[in-house]
Design a protein around this motif. Structure first.
Motif, PDB file in Angstrom:
ATOM      1  N   GLU A  81      30.484  36.942  43.956  1.00 12.44           N
ATOM      2  CA  GLU A  81      30.706  36.877  45.393  1.00 12.44           C
ATOM      3  C   GLU A  81      31.915  36.016  45.726  1.00 12.44           C
ATOM      4  OE1 GLU A  81      27.107  35.491  47.070  1.00 12.44           O
ATOM      5  OE2 GLU A  81      26.000  37.376  46.769  1.00 12.44           O
ATOM      6  N   MET A  82      32.053  34.913  44.992  1.00 13.98           N
ATOM      7  CA  MET A  82      33.189  34.040  45.241  1.00 13.98           C
ATOM      8  C   MET A  82      34.495  34.765  44.911  1.00 13.98           C
ATOM      9  SD  MET A  82      34.021  30.333  43.604  1.00 13.98           S
ATOM     10  CE  MET A  82      34.224  31.070  42.001  1.00 13.98           C
ATOM     11  N   LYS A  83      34.518  35.529  43.804  1.00 14.26           N
ATOM     12  CA  LYS A  83      35.716  36.275  43.433  1.00 14.26           C
ATOM     13  C   LYS A  83      36.064  37.309  44.493  1.00 14.26           C
ATOM     14  CE  LYS A  83      35.396  35.839  38.403  1.00 14.26           C
ATOM     15  NZ  LYS A  83      35.243  36.563  37.127  1.00 14.26           N
ATOM     16  N   LYS A  84      35.035  38.009  45.015  1.00 12.86           N
ATOM     17  CA  LYS A  84      35.297  39.014  46.050  1.00 12.86           C
ATOM     18  C   LYS A  84      35.868  38.365  47.298  1.00 12.86           C
ATOM     19  CE  LYS A  84      31.722  42.295  44.551  1.00 12.86           C
ATOM     20  NZ  LYS A  84      30.472  42.978  44.929  1.00 12.86           N
ATOM     21  N   LYS A  85      35.309  37.204  47.652  1.00  9.26           N
ATOM     22  CA  LYS A  85      35.799  36.511  48.839  1.00  9.26           C
ATOM     23  C   LYS A  85      37.249  36.077  48.671  1.00  9.26           C
ATOM     24  CE  LYS A  85      34.683  32.591  51.825  1.00  9.26           C
ATOM     25  NZ  LYS A  85      33.783  31.431  52.038  1.00  9.26           N
ATOM     26  N   VAL A  86      37.578  35.528  47.494  1.00 11.06           N
ATOM     27  CA  VAL A  86      38.960  35.112  47.247  1.00 11.06           C
ATOM     28  C   VAL A  86      39.902  36.312  47.234  1.00 11.06           C
ATOM     29  CG1 VAL A  86      40.489  34.073  45.526  1.00 11.06           C
ATOM     30  CG2 VAL A  86      38.268  33.050  45.988  1.00 11.06           C
ATOM     31  N   ALA A  87      39.479  37.430  46.615  1.00  5.59           N
ATOM     32  CA  ALA A  87      40.318  38.623  46.577  1.00  5.59           C
ATOM     33  C   ALA A  87      40.568  39.162  47.976  1.00  5.59           C
ATOM     34  CB  ALA A  87      39.667  39.691  45.700  1.00  5.59           C
ATOM     35  N   GLU A  88      39.521  39.136  48.818  1.00  6.00           N
ATOM     36  CA  GLU A  88      39.682  39.612  50.202  1.00  6.00           C
ATOM     37  C   GLU A  88      40.683  38.747  50.955  1.00  6.00           C
ATOM     38  OE1 GLU A  88      39.125  42.243  53.246  1.00  6.00           O
ATOM     39  OE2 GLU A  88      38.332  42.346  51.198  1.00  6.00           O
ATOM     40  N   GLU A  89      40.565  37.425  50.763  1.00 10.52           N
ATOM     41  CA  GLU A  89      41.512  36.534  51.432  1.00 10.52           C
ATOM     42  C   GLU A  89      42.939  36.785  50.939  1.00 10.52           C
ATOM     43  OE1 GLU A  89      40.136  32.634  50.717  1.00 10.52           O
ATOM     44  OE2 GLU A  89      38.417  32.761  52.101  1.00 10.52           O
ATOM     45  N   GLU A  90      43.091  37.019  49.637  1.00  9.00           N
ATOM     46  CA  GLU A  90      44.420  37.283  49.107  1.00  9.00           C
ATOM     47  C   GLU A  90      44.989  38.582  49.653  1.00  9.00           C
ATOM     48  OE1 GLU A  90      46.371  35.474  47.293  1.00  9.00           O
ATOM     49  OE2 GLU A  90      44.927  33.819  47.126  1.00  9.00           O
ATOM     50  N   ARG A  91      44.150  39.599  49.800  1.00 12.59           N
ATOM     51  CA  ARG A  91      44.628  40.871  50.367  1.00 12.59           C
ATOM     52  C   ARG A  91      45.061  40.685  51.820  1.00 12.59           C
ATOM     53  NH1 ARG A  91      40.392  43.101  47.202  1.00 12.59           N
ATOM     54  NH2 ARG A  91      38.947  43.029  48.960  1.00 12.59           N
ATOM     55  N   GLU A  92      44.308  39.901  52.567  1.00  9.65           N
ATOM     56  CA  GLU A  92      44.689  39.664  53.961  1.00  9.65           C
ATOM     57  C   GLU A  92      46.035  38.944  54.042  1.00  9.65           C
ATOM     58  OE1 GLU A  92      43.399  40.654  56.738  1.00  9.65           O
ATOM     59  OE2 GLU A  92      41.755  41.745  55.779  1.00  9.65           O
ATOM     60  N   LYS A  93      46.206  37.920  53.175  1.00  9.97           N
ATOM     61  CA  LYS A  93      47.464  37.188  53.182  1.00  9.97           C
ATOM     62  C   LYS A  93      48.630  38.103  52.790  1.00  9.97           C
ATOM     63  CE  LYS A  93      45.504  32.652  52.086  1.00  9.97           C
ATOM     64  NZ  LYS A  93      45.481  31.551  51.095  1.00  9.97           N
ATOM     65  N   LEU A  94      48.417  38.956  51.761  1.00 10.86           N
ATOM     66  CA  LEU A  94      49.470  39.866  51.330  1.00 10.86           C
ATOM     67  C   LEU A  94      49.826  40.867  52.423  1.00 10.86           C
ATOM     68  CD1 LEU A  94      51.289  40.783  49.028  1.00 10.86           C
ATOM     69  CD2 LEU A  94      49.438  42.251  48.215  1.00 10.86           C
ATOM     70  N   LYS A  95      48.810  41.356  53.129  1.00  6.83           N
ATOM     71  CA  LYS A  95      49.063  42.295  54.224  1.00  6.83           C
ATOM     72  C   LYS A  95      49.864  41.631  55.325  1.00  6.83           C
ATOM     73  CE  LYS A  95      46.590  45.425  57.325  1.00  6.83           C
ATOM     74  NZ  LYS A  95      45.264  45.911  57.749  1.00  6.83           N
TER      75      LYS A  95
END
Length: 263
Positions: free
Chosen positions: A58-72
């Motif tokens: 869950e922590m990995k998914k949350k970090v990946a989601e945040e990274e995708r938002e920042k990249l977008k």
């Protein structure tokens, strides 16, 4: 418990370390027959491996989601900056073209007049340079022709002098009897030397060699005034049998006679 939850949410490797500490504390309590559930200040909960894996995922998914938002967000900002840059470049090009058109319009007529004047000046200078070069080359040609005439006159005088010297030398050779046929420049012919006794007339004497070639070894030398007996001749070489056996030269390279008749 707070430490375990903190490790689960933030640092998985510390979570594993805390899990090992908790299990060690449980083993210690069991070895001393202590029920840690009855201790009010210590109420630890042992987390299973599945729960730990779920929390990490869950922590990995949350970090990946945040990274995708920042990249977008960064991509959107990049597109915006690119649009602004393209607009700025286009506006700059338009301004440059406009300024160039204004400058060209104002300077076109004046530039044509200046260019015409420059062309006329260049043509005048070129014509002057051509005239100067032509005069210079004409003077050089006249000087060279004069030098050629002088050299031709000197050459004619030298040829006449050389002819007179040649005639005088030929007459001298014929007068003293040191030349037998041909010209002083021709040393290919010699007087006949039939077998018999002769005398060495060359001042420096003559060398006796092993064979007819000039590169053969020297056997001895015969001084001037010595009598020799010639048995046979071959061109400008003669074979003697007295006072030594060997080959001698009849004429030197400069046409002087080596052997003469007995006095």
């Amino acid at each position: 418990t707070v430490s375990v939850l903190y490790c689960i949410n933030n640092m998985p490797w510390l979570t594993r370390h805390a899990l090992r500490v908790t299990r060690g504390y449980q083993r210690w309590a069991n070895s001393h027959q202590i029920d840690i559930g009855k201790i009010p200040a210590v109420n630890l909960k042992i987390i299973s491996q599945d729960e730990l894996q779920t929390a990490v995922e869950e922590m990995k998914k949350k970090v990946a989601e945040e990274e995708r938002e920042k990249l977008k967000q960064k991509k959107l900002e990049m597109v915006w900056y690119q649009d602004k840059a393209v607009m700025s470049i286009g506006l700059g090009v338009v301004l440059i073209v406009w300024a160039y058109g204004v400058i060209y319009e104002r300077t076109c007529i004046h530039g044509v007049e200046v260019l015409t004047a420059d062309i006329q000046t260049s043509l005048s200078q070129a014509e002057y340079c051509i005239r100067s070069a032509k005069n210079t080359w004409n003077n050089k040609i006249l000087a060279i022709e004069e030098e050629l005439r002088v050299l031709e006159k000197e050459r004619s005088q030298q040829v006449k002098t050389l002819e007179r010297l040649t005639d005088a030398l030929r007459a001298s050779c014929l007068a003293v009897g040191k030349w037998y046929g041909g010209s002083p420049a021709d040393t290919s012919s010699t007087r006949p030397y039939p077998p018999g006794v002769y005398e060495v007339v060359l001042k420096g004497g003559v060398n006796v060699r092993e064979n007819q070639t000039s590169s053969s070894s020297v056997l001895t030398s015969i001084p001037s005034g010595t009598r020799v007996h010639i048995t046979k001749t071959a061109g400008k070489k003669a074979y003697i049998s007295y006072p030594y056996d060997g080959w001698i030269s009849l004429v030197t390279l400069d046409g002087q006679c080596v052997i003469g008749d007995l006095k």
